[in-house]
Design a protein around this motif. Structure first.
Motif, mmCIF file in Angstrom:
data_model
loop_
_atom_site.group_PDB
_atom_site.id
_atom_site.type_symbol
_atom_site.label_atom_id
_atom_site.label_comp_id
_atom_site.label_asym_id
_atom_site.label_seq_id
_atom_site.Cartn_x
_atom_site.Cartn_y
_atom_site.Cartn_z
ATOM 1 N N LEU A 77 -68.804 -16.889 -5.902
ATOM 2 C CA LEU A 77 -70.075 -16.174 -6.012
ATOM 3 C C LEU A 77 -70.434 -16.018 -7.489
ATOM 4 O O LEU A 77 -70.442 -14.915 -8.053
ATOM 5 C CB LEU A 77 -69.972 -14.815 -5.312
ATOM 6 C CG LEU A 77 -69.605 -14.868 -3.822
ATOM 7 C CD1 LEU A 77 -69.518 -13.462 -3.243
ATOM 8 C CD2 LEU A 77 -70.602 -15.723 -3.042
ATOM 9 N N ALA A 78 -70.768 -17.135 -8.119
ATOM 10 C CA ALA A 78 -71.003 -17.162 -9.560
ATOM 11 C C ALA A 78 -72.285 -16.452 -9.964
ATOM 12 O O ALA A 78 -72.458 -16.082 -11.128
ATOM 13 C CB ALA A 78 -71.046 -18.610 -10.048
ATOM 14 N N GLY A 79 -73.206 -16.253 -9.014
ATOM 15 C CA GLY A 79 -74.467 -15.596 -9.325
ATOM 16 C C GLY A 79 -74.426 -14.096 -9.152
ATOM 17 O O GLY A 79 -75.473 -13.446 -9.237
ATOM 18 N N THR A 80 -73.242 -13.540 -8.909
ATOM 19 C CA THR A 80 -73.100 -12.103 -8.659
ATOM 20 C C THR A 80 -72.364 -11.461 -9.819
ATOM 21 O O THR A 80 -71.325 -11.960 -10.244
ATOM 22 C CB THR A 80 -72.342 -11.859 -7.343
ATOM 23 O OG1 THR A 80 -73.012 -12.554 -6.274
ATOM 24 C CG2 THR A 80 -72.271 -10.380 -7.010
ATOM 25 N N SER A 81 -72.880 -10.342 -10.310
ATOM 26 C CA SER A 81 -72.322 -9.733 -11.515
ATOM 27 C C SER A 81 -72.611 -8.246 -11.546
ATOM 28 O O SER A 81 -73.632 -7.784 -11.015
ATOM 29 C CB SER A 81 -72.915 -10.401 -12.763
ATOM 30 O OG SER A 81 -72.540 -9.714 -13.930
ATOM 31 N N ALA A 82 -71.740 -7.503 -12.221
ATOM 32 C CA ALA A 82 -71.957 -6.072 -12.416
ATOM 33 C C ALA A 82 -72.842 -5.783 -13.607
ATOM 34 O O ALA A 82 -73.291 -4.651 -13.795
ATOM 35 C CB ALA A 82 -70.616 -5.355 -12.579
ATOM 36 N N LEU A 94 -74.268 -3.886 -8.411
ATOM 37 C CA LEU A 94 -74.307 -5.342 -8.547
ATOM 38 C C LEU A 94 -75.705 -5.949 -8.601
ATOM 39 O O LEU A 94 -76.655 -5.450 -8.004
ATOM 40 C CB LEU A 94 -73.534 -5.986 -7.392
ATOM 41 C CG LEU A 94 -72.015 -5.778 -7.395
ATOM 42 C CD1 LEU A 94 -71.403 -6.414 -6.167
ATOM 43 C CD2 LEU A 94 -71.390 -6.336 -8.671
ATOM 44 N N TRP A 95 -75.776 -7.082 -9.323
ATOM 45 C CA TRP A 95 -76.900 -8.009 -9.322
ATOM 46 C C TRP A 95 -76.436 -9.272 -8.596
ATOM 47 O O TRP A 95 -75.274 -9.651 -8.684
ATOM 48 C CB TRP A 95 -77.301 -8.398 -10.736
ATOM 49 C CG TRP A 95 -77.849 -7.293 -11.574
ATOM 50 C CD1 TRP A 95 -77.137 -6.325 -12.217
ATOM 51 C CD2 TRP A 95 -79.218 -7.049 -11.878
ATOM 52 N NE1 TRP A 95 -77.977 -5.490 -12.909
ATOM 53 C CE2 TRP A 95 -79.273 -5.919 -12.721
ATOM 54 C CE3 TRP A 95 -80.416 -7.693 -11.525
ATOM 55 C CZ2 TRP A 95 -80.470 -5.400 -13.202
ATOM 56 C CZ3 TRP A 95 -81.612 -7.181 -12.019
ATOM 57 C CH2 TRP A 95 -81.638 -6.045 -12.843
ATOM 58 N N SER A 96 -77.353 -9.943 -7.896
ATOM 59 C CA SER A 96 -76.950 -11.183 -7.229
ATOM 60 C C SER A 96 -78.164 -12.023 -6.881
ATOM 61 O O SER A 96 -79.310 -11.606 -7.056
ATOM 62 C CB SER A 96 -76.137 -10.872 -5.971
ATOM 63 O OG SER A 96 -75.531 -12.056 -5.466
#
Length: 448
Positions: free
Chosen positions: A170-175, A211-213
């Motif tokens: 899930l490379a497009g998901t980040s804090a 999270l952002w995604s």
């Protein structure tokens, strides 16, 4: 324009959403995505969908023996108050703890750091007795995230990236807010004006909503929650049985209308005809999100493997955003059903269980036993077609004592009684007697 495209475009236009991204993930088809008002790889806030990630981290720790769900949180986290609240209650929002951290986070838009959040527990309220009813709590999930982070020796974001985001790709998901981030808006109720909302950092409450995604990542995550064996066949993130445990409803979210339930960190939404969607909604200033999958195991009917949908919107008030993933799942299967798997002959019934096969009676009701998929199974003769059967596995030390491993009376024993020729003439299931003819509880038969 196909059915899915039309649903998304209609929702974006009618609900006046500045940017909307949607995706449907299913193992038997290419990923479907559509963005309106945003680039295809744009990132959105997913709000409380974050809670499902924190729940998975907690269940990983449970599976590794680091904690028990009935442990009080104070056993694993040094707190000045509320340490008796159990992990299970915090995960299912039945702890009775207040909704938010102490203070006016949504007024000041300043979230506490970890030390402040813990210290302020002395001023946090128990608004309900534990186990009384569902009461949503960001504070409770924040405590769980802090607990797991300290167990693993890192921050919550570091642990999440290492143990979930990386293994699932899930490379497009980040804090943290990425360069591809979309702006969230409040759309004026009485004009077409849209006002940007601030990108709030949720600090120590991050495990509940940080999270952002992307829509593509979240559709895959929804599919994982629904069908981990397909999305994560090696079980690198979580065992299929553990996700099944998380999907079991522990409470309803409303007493009067059972429109949704809550398991261990997951929302369960009945959709009729034994269809249940599992996942979570999310909200942050300027954003709404809906992320849901459809587990085949809960429907009792064939359907796509790894089936999930996500809708991310850059409007904080367009509730149509959170309803759209359910519509997409339904439309996707109606417009493009899963392939029909041809029936092929299987193995014959083992001699030992051949005399079990067929119709039996218990408590005045007829049960039908058969051998399918290498296991003994039972269904009520009047069961609807979609109801899953009971499935049995023989005990290691006595093949005439079988354990119910799924379906009705799961966990209970089925005991076989044989005559002098070795034929099964009576059975007891969860201690209830089964006979070949209908009998009263006293054993009176009506077939003679």
């Amino acid at each position: 324009m196909n059915a899915l495209d039309r649903l998304v475009r209609e929702t974006q236009a009618q609900a006046r959403i500045p940017a909307l991204a949607a995706a449907v993930h299913r193992a038997d088809r290419p990923l479907w995505t559509l963005s309106v008002g945003a680039e295809p790889e744009a990132a959105f806030r997913i709000g409380s969908v974050t809670k499902t990630f924190t729940a998975v981290l907690v269940m990983q720790a449970r599976d590794e023996g680091l904690l028990d769900l009935d442990d009080p949180i104070g056993r694993h986290l040094e707190v000045p108050a509320l340490g008796d609240l159990t992990i299970r209650r915090l995960l299912s929002h039945t702890s009775g703890i207040q909704r938010e951290p102490y203070g006016d986070v949504w007024d000041t838009l300043v979230a506490p750091d970890a030390a402040t959040l813990v210290a302020d527990l002395e001023r946090a309220e128990r608004v309900l007795p534990p186990a009384r009813r569902f009461h949503y709590s960001n504070l409770g999930v924040a405590l769980l995230g802090l607990t797991v982070a300290r167990m693993r020796g890192g921050t919550w974001a570091e642990v999440l990236a290492d143990r979930v985001l990386g293994p699932l790709g899930l490379a497009g998901t980040s804090a943290v807010r990425p360069a591809s981030a979309t702006t969230g808006y409040l759309v004026d109720a009485y004009s077409d004006a849209a006002f940007p909302e601030p990108p709030l950092d949720f600090g120590a409450v991050g495990p509940a909503a940080q999270l952002w995604s992307t829509a593509a990542d979240m559709a895959k995550w929804a599919a994982f929650l629904a069908d981990p064996a397909t999305v994560d066949p090696s079980g690198a993130v979580l065992a299929e049985a553990t996700l099944d445990e998380m999907r079991w409803p522990l409470t309803t979210t409303d007493q009067g209308i059972w429109a949704a339930g809550f398991g261990l960190g997951l929302i369960l939404v009945p959709r009729g005809d034994r269809v249940v969607h599992v996942g979570h909604d999310g909200a942050m200033p300027g954003f709404l999100a809906g992320v849901y999958g459809r587990p085949r195991a809960l429907t009792g009917a064939p359907g796509p493997a790894g089936f999930g949908a996500a809708v991310l919107g850059a409007s904080g008030t367009a509730l149509e955003t959170v309803d759209l993933p359910h519509k997409l799942l339904t439309a996707a299967i109606e417009a493009d059903p899963a392939e029909i798997v041809p029936w092929t002959p299987g193995e014959p019934v083992p001699d030992r269980y051949r005399s079990v096969i067929g119709r039996w009676w218990s408590e005045g009701f007829e049960q039908v036993f058969g051998w399918y998929g290498g296991a003994l199974r039972a269904r009520g003769a009047a069961d609807p077609a979609g109801k899953p059967p009971a499935i049995f596995r023989p005990s290691a030390d006595n093949p005439d004592i079988l354990r119910t491993v799924s379906g009705r009376e799961v966990g209970e024993l089925l005991r076989l009684t044989r005559d002098g020729e070795g034929r099964v003439v009576r059975m007891h299931w969860a201690t209830y007697r089964l006979t070949r003819d209908q009998q009263t509880f006293e054993g009176r038969s009506f077939s003679a």
